[in-house]
Design a protein around this motif. Structure first.
Motif, PDB file in Angstrom:
ATOM      1  N   GLY A  85      -0.643  41.082  -8.388  1.00 17.11           N
ATOM      2  CA  GLY A  85       0.622  41.040  -9.098  1.00 17.11           C
ATOM      3  C   GLY A  85       1.742  40.498  -8.232  1.00 17.11           C
ATOM      4  O   GLY A  85       1.525  39.835  -7.224  1.00 17.11           O
ATOM      5  N   GLY A  86       2.973  40.823  -8.646  1.00 13.36           N
ATOM      6  CA  GLY A  86       4.154  40.299  -7.971  1.00 13.36           C
ATOM      7  C   GLY A  86       4.996  39.433  -8.886  1.00 13.36           C
ATOM      8  O   GLY A  86       5.817  38.639  -8.428  1.00 13.36           O
ATOM      9  N   TYR A  87       4.778  39.586 -10.205  1.00 15.79           N
ATOM     10  CA  TYR A  87       5.514  38.816 -11.220  1.00 15.79           C
ATOM     11  C   TYR A  87       5.431  37.321 -10.972  1.00 15.79           C
ATOM     12  O   TYR A  87       6.383  36.584 -11.172  1.00 15.79           O
ATOM     13  CB  TYR A  87       6.968  39.276 -11.303  1.00 15.79           C
ATOM     14  N   TRP A  88       4.264  36.859 -10.500  1.00 13.26           N
ATOM     15  CA  TRP A  88       4.005  35.440 -10.271  1.00 13.26           C
ATOM     16  C   TRP A  88       4.960  34.827  -9.248  1.00 13.26           C
ATOM     17  O   TRP A  88       5.062  33.612  -9.145  1.00 13.26           O
ATOM     18  CB  TRP A  88       4.100  34.629 -11.580  1.00 13.26           C
ATOM     19  N   GLN A  89       5.618  35.668  -8.447  1.00 19.40           N
ATOM     20  CA  GLN A  89       6.602  35.143  -7.501  1.00 19.40           C
ATOM     21  C   GLN A  89       6.594  35.870  -6.158  1.00 19.40           C
ATOM     22  O   GLN A  89       7.508  35.684  -5.341  1.00 19.40           O
ATOM     23  CB  GLN A  89       8.000  35.183  -8.122  1.00 19.40           C
ATOM     24  N   ALA A  90       5.572  36.676  -5.893  1.00 24.41           N
ATOM     25  CA  ALA A  90       5.501  37.393  -4.621  1.00 24.41           C
ATOM     26  C   ALA A  90       4.053  37.726  -4.292  1.00 24.41           C
ATOM     27  O   ALA A  90       3.179  37.737  -5.163  1.00 24.41           O
ATOM     28  CB  ALA A  90       6.322  38.686  -4.685  1.00 24.41           C
ATOM     29  N   LEU A  91       3.812  37.994  -2.992  1.00 22.05           N
ATOM     30  CA  LEU A  91       2.545  38.486  -2.452  1.00 22.05           C
ATOM     31  C   LEU A  91       1.465  37.403  -2.399  1.00 22.05           C
ATOM     32  O   LEU A  91       1.660  36.285  -2.835  1.00 22.05           O
ATOM     33  CB  LEU A  91       2.056  39.712  -3.233  1.00 22.05           C
ATOM     34  N   ASP A  92       0.345  37.769  -1.801  1.00 25.84           N
ATOM     35  CA  ASP A  92      -0.810  36.882  -1.704  1.00 25.84           C
ATOM     36  C   ASP A  92      -2.054  37.720  -1.478  1.00 25.84           C
ATOM     37  O   ASP A  92      -2.005  38.955  -1.475  1.00 25.84           O
ATOM     38  CB  ASP A  92      -0.631  35.838  -0.584  1.00 25.84           C
ATOM     39  N   ARG A  93      -3.187  37.066  -1.279  1.00 25.42           N
ATOM     40  CA  ARG A  93      -4.465  37.756  -1.200  1.00 25.42           C
ATOM     41  C   ARG A  93      -4.535  38.755  -0.048  1.00 25.42           C
ATOM     42  O   ARG A  93      -5.241  39.771  -0.146  1.00 25.42           O
ATOM     43  CB  ARG A  93      -5.612  36.743  -1.076  1.00 25.42           C
ATOM     44  N   SER A  94      -3.802  38.483   1.049  1.00 22.23           N
ATOM     45  CA  SER A  94      -3.940  39.312   2.248  1.00 22.23           C
ATOM     46  C   SER A  94      -3.461  40.746   2.041  1.00 22.23           C
ATOM     47  O   SER A  94      -3.857  41.649   2.786  1.00 22.23           O
ATOM     48  CB  SER A  94      -3.159  38.673   3.407  1.00 22.23           C
ATOM     49  N   ALA A 111     -13.796  38.956  -4.674  1.00 18.71           N
ATOM     50  CA  ALA A 111     -13.042  37.741  -4.378  1.00 18.71           C
ATOM     51  C   ALA A 111     -11.587  37.969  -4.739  1.00 18.71           C
ATOM     52  O   ALA A 111     -11.281  38.484  -5.818  1.00 18.71           O
ATOM     53  CB  ALA A 111     -13.604  36.555  -5.170  1.00 18.71           C
ATOM     54  N   ILE A 112     -10.690  37.592  -3.831  1.00 20.97           N
ATOM     55  CA  ILE A 112      -9.253  37.764  -4.055  1.00 20.97           C
ATOM     56  C   ILE A 112      -8.566  36.429  -3.784  1.00 20.97           C
ATOM     57  O   ILE A 112      -8.409  36.022  -2.632  1.00 20.97           O
ATOM     58  CB  ILE A 112      -8.651  38.839  -3.138  1.00 20.97           C
ATOM     59  N   PRO A 113      -8.172  35.700  -4.825  1.00 23.59           N
ATOM     60  CA  PRO A 113      -7.495  34.427  -4.607  1.00 23.59           C
ATOM     61  C   PRO A 113      -5.991  34.589  -4.427  1.00 23.59           C
ATOM     62  O   PRO A 113      -5.363  35.472  -5.016  1.00 23.59           O
ATOM     63  CB  PRO A 113      -7.791  33.652  -5.890  1.00 23.59           C
ATOM     64  N   SER A 114      -5.428  33.730  -3.605  1.00 20.92           N
ATOM     65  CA  SER A 114      -3.985  33.491  -3.625  1.00 20.92           C
ATOM     66  C   SER A 114      -3.715  32.387  -4.633  1.00 20.92           C
ATOM     67  O   SER A 114      -4.630  31.689  -5.084  1.00 20.92           O
ATOM     68  CB  SER A 114      -3.472  33.076  -2.247  1.00 20.92           C
ATOM     69  N   TYR A 115      -2.450  32.228  -4.976  1.00 19.96           N
ATOM     70  CA  TYR A 115      -2.034  31.139  -5.858  1.00 19.96           C
ATOM     71  C   TYR A 115      -0.588  30.815  -5.541  1.00 19.96           C
ATOM     72  O   TYR A 115       0.108  31.582  -4.869  1.00 19.96           O
ATOM     73  CB  TYR A 115      -2.210  31.522  -7.330  1.00 19.96           C
ATOM     74  N   ASP A 116      -0.128  29.665  -5.986  1.00 19.37           N
ATOM     75  CA  ASP A 116       1.264  29.280  -5.753  1.00 19.37           C
ATOM     76  C   ASP A 116       2.198  30.209  -6.523  1.00 19.37           C
ATOM     77  O   ASP A 116       1.783  30.880  -7.481  1.00 19.37           O
ATOM     78  CB  ASP A 116       1.504  27.831  -6.162  1.00 19.37           C
ATOM     79  N   LEU A 117       3.445  30.240  -6.112  1.00 22.11           N
ATOM     80  CA  LEU A 117       4.399  31.198  -6.655  1.00 22.11           C
ATOM     81  C   LEU A 117       5.617  30.496  -7.253  1.00 22.11           C
ATOM     82  O   LEU A 117       6.024  29.427  -6.809  1.00 22.11           O
ATOM     83  CB  LEU A 117       4.861  32.162  -5.556  1.00 22.11           C
ATOM     84  N   ALA A 118       6.189  31.137  -8.263  1.00 21.17           N
ATOM     85  CA  ALA A 118       7.481  30.719  -8.800  1.00 21.17           C
ATOM     86  C   ALA A 118       8.566  31.101  -7.785  1.00 21.17           C
ATOM     87  O   ALA A 118       8.418  32.078  -7.061  1.00 21.17           O
ATOM     88  CB  ALA A 118       7.733  31.421 -10.131  1.00 21.17           C
ATOM     89  N   PRO A 119       9.642  30.318  -7.689  1.00 20.10           N
ATOM     90  CA  PRO A 119      10.020  29.201  -8.564  1.00 20.10           C
ATOM     91  C   PRO A 119       9.474  27.841  -8.144  1.00 20.10           C
ATOM     92  O   PRO A 119       9.807  26.838  -8.771  1.00 20.10           O
ATOM     93  CB  PRO A 119      11.539  29.213  -8.477  1.00 20.10           C
ATOM     94  N   ALA A 120       8.635  27.809  -7.089  1.00 20.24           N
ATOM     95  CA  ALA A 120       8.122  26.510  -6.639  1.00 20.24           C
ATOM     96  C   ALA A 120       7.262  25.853  -7.708  1.00 20.24           C
ATOM     97  O   ALA A 120       7.219  24.616  -7.798  1.00 20.24           O
ATOM     98  CB  ALA A 120       7.329  26.684  -5.345  1.00 20.24           C
ATOM     99  N   VAL A 121       6.557  26.661  -8.495  1.00 18.47           N
ATOM    100  CA  VAL A 121       5.729  26.131  -9.583  1.00 18.47           C
ATOM    101  C   VAL A 121       5.992  26.952 -10.836  1.00 18.47           C
ATOM    102  O   VAL A 121       6.501  28.071 -10.781  1.00 18.47           O
ATOM    103  CB  VAL A 121       4.223  26.179  -9.227  1.00 18.47           C
ATOM    104  N   ARG A 122       5.605  26.396 -11.975  1.00 15.42           N
ATOM    105  CA  ARG A 122       5.748  27.100 -13.247  1.00 15.42           C
ATOM    106  C   ARG A 122       4.508  27.957 -13.494  1.00 15.42           C
ATOM    107  O   ARG A 122       3.446  27.782 -12.893  1.00 15.42           O
ATOM    108  CB  ARG A 122       5.920  26.102 -14.403  1.00 15.42           C
ATOM    109  N   LEU A 123       4.652  28.889 -14.414  1.00 17.35           N
ATOM    110  CA  LEU A 123       3.571  29.821 -14.719  1.00 17.35           C
ATOM    111  C   LEU A 123       2.321  29.102 -15.229  1.00 17.35           C
ATOM    112  O   LEU A 123       1.193  29.499 -14.919  1.00 17.35           O
ATOM    113  CB  LEU A 123       4.053  30.863 -15.727  1.00 17.35           C
ATOM    114  N   GLY A 124       2.487  28.044 -15.992  1.00 18.80           N
ATOM    115  CA  GLY A 124       1.339  27.291 -16.461  1.00 18.80           C
ATOM    116  C   GLY A 124       0.507  26.739 -15.310  1.00 18.80           C
ATOM    117  O   GLY A 124      -0.725  26.701 -15.377  1.00 18.80           O
ATOM    118  N   HIS A 125       1.170  26.328 -14.240  1.00 14.12           N
ATOM    119  CA  HIS A 125       0.472  25.832 -13.051  1.00 14.12           C
ATOM    120  C   HIS A 125      -0.340  26.960 -12.411  1.00 14.12           C
ATOM    121  O   HIS A 125      -1.495  26.752 -11.996  1.00 14.12           O
ATOM    122  CB  HIS A 125       1.500  25.281 -12.063  1.00 14.12           C
ATOM    123  N   ILE A 126       0.248  28.149 -12.324  1.00 11.82           N
ATOM    124  CA  ILE A 126      -0.466  29.292 -11.744  1.00 11.82           C
ATOM    125  C   ILE A 126      -1.701  29.628 -12.563  1.00 11.82           C
ATOM    126  O   ILE A 126      -2.775  29.917 -12.016  1.00 11.82           O
ATOM    127  CB  ILE A 126       0.479  30.500 -11.632  1.00 11.82           C
TER     128      ILE A 126
END
Length: 283
Positions: A85-94, A111-126
């Motif tokens: 979690g992190g509202y698509w704008q915080a944290l990572d797999r670690s 398996a625990i993936p990281s992903y890019d975060l807002a506001p750098a990317v939009r939710l659709g990208h995540i």
């Protein structure tokens, strides 16, 4: 709008406006004064888990954050995927490596993936990134994984189930209708408008069914001490999909808030861990 390649017809939801304050209902860090202490426990347990059982880092895409940690129980073990979690704008797999020991104790890899975060990317990208991560795990394991996620991750777990990318989904404190986030401070980074929120809300997505190749099991869990809106969202999702043939389960876990709701995942004897293990082995 084509952010969800598989978006289906909209579902009829309760049209009554909520009299509640959306900011107070959805700003979980403000609602839970000791959230930092809980998150520090996540960090400490993660460091211990990584020291005891170093994960394999697997790139699922070309981006810097398109990497997942795989904690392997055995070469042929079933694999579960955790979406943080992190509202698509915080944290990572670690932050969440500490979830691995409880599953490893039952012979299930994590398996625990990281992903890019807002506001750098939009939710659709995540969402496109977590699709790629789930597909990469399927390529490794040969079967669709069970996917479980917390908060924003709970939202994405339901999305992957809708798209037949998961054998089952366990959504913990998920947000399934994004429209209530629009007037909150959370949306400063997300930049959702009404059309985008609707397109990316799994309450409007196709319901998995027996004619599709994916799973049809969705658990919607939430802490009983969470806001009334989080309770409503999980119950609404379970009722909506359950009424259309999905095997759903709703449960409010006593004494747990939006952060401590993850506590059972650290206990190999908890009912929640056993549930995920059972789904992973059945998948």
């Amino acid at each position: 709008m084509t952010l969800n390649e598989n978006a289906g017809q909209g579902q009829t939801l309760d049209p009554r406006p909520s009299p509640l304050d959306p900011e107070a209902e959805y700003n979980n860090r403000a609602r839970v004064p000791d959230h930092q202490a809980v998150m520090l426990r996540w960090r400490d347990s993660a460091a211990a888990a990584r020291a005891a059982h170093p994960p394999l880092e697997i790139a699922y895409g070309p981006g810097e954050r398109e990497v997942m940690d795989l904690f392997s129980a055995a070469d042929d073990a079933p694999v579960a995927v955790f979406l943080h979690g992190g509202y698509w704008q915080a944290l990572d797999r670690s932050w969440f490596s500490g979830l691995a020991p409880a599953l490893l104790a039952h012979g299930v890899s994590l398996a625990i993936p990281s992903y890019d975060l807002a506001p750098a990317v939009r939710l659709g990208h995540i969402l496109r990134q977590v699709r790629a991560a789930a597909d990469a795990v399927r390529g490794l394991a040969g079967v669709r994984p069970v996917v479980f996620g917390h908060s924003a991750g709970g939202h994405m777990a339901a999305c992957l189930l809708s798209e037949a990318r998961a054998s089952a989904a366990v959504s913990i404190s998920g947000v399934f209708d994004l429209a209530p986030l629009i007037p909150t401070s959370i949306n400063v980074a997300l930049r959702l408008d009404a059309a985008e929120a609707s397109a990316l809300s799994p309450v409007h997505w196709p319901v998995p069914n027996g004619s599709t190749p994916g799973g049809t099991v969705l658990d919607c869990l939430v802490g009983a001490d969470e806001s009334s809106e989080f309770l409503r969202q999980s119950r609404m999702m379970a009722d909506l999909w359950g009424g259309q043939g999905v095997e759903t389960r709703y449960e409010a876990l006593p004494g747990l808030n939006h952060f401590s709701v993850l506590d059972p995942l650290f206990d190999p004897g908890s009912a929640l861990v056993k549930r995920i293990v059972g789904l992973a082995k059945a998948g």
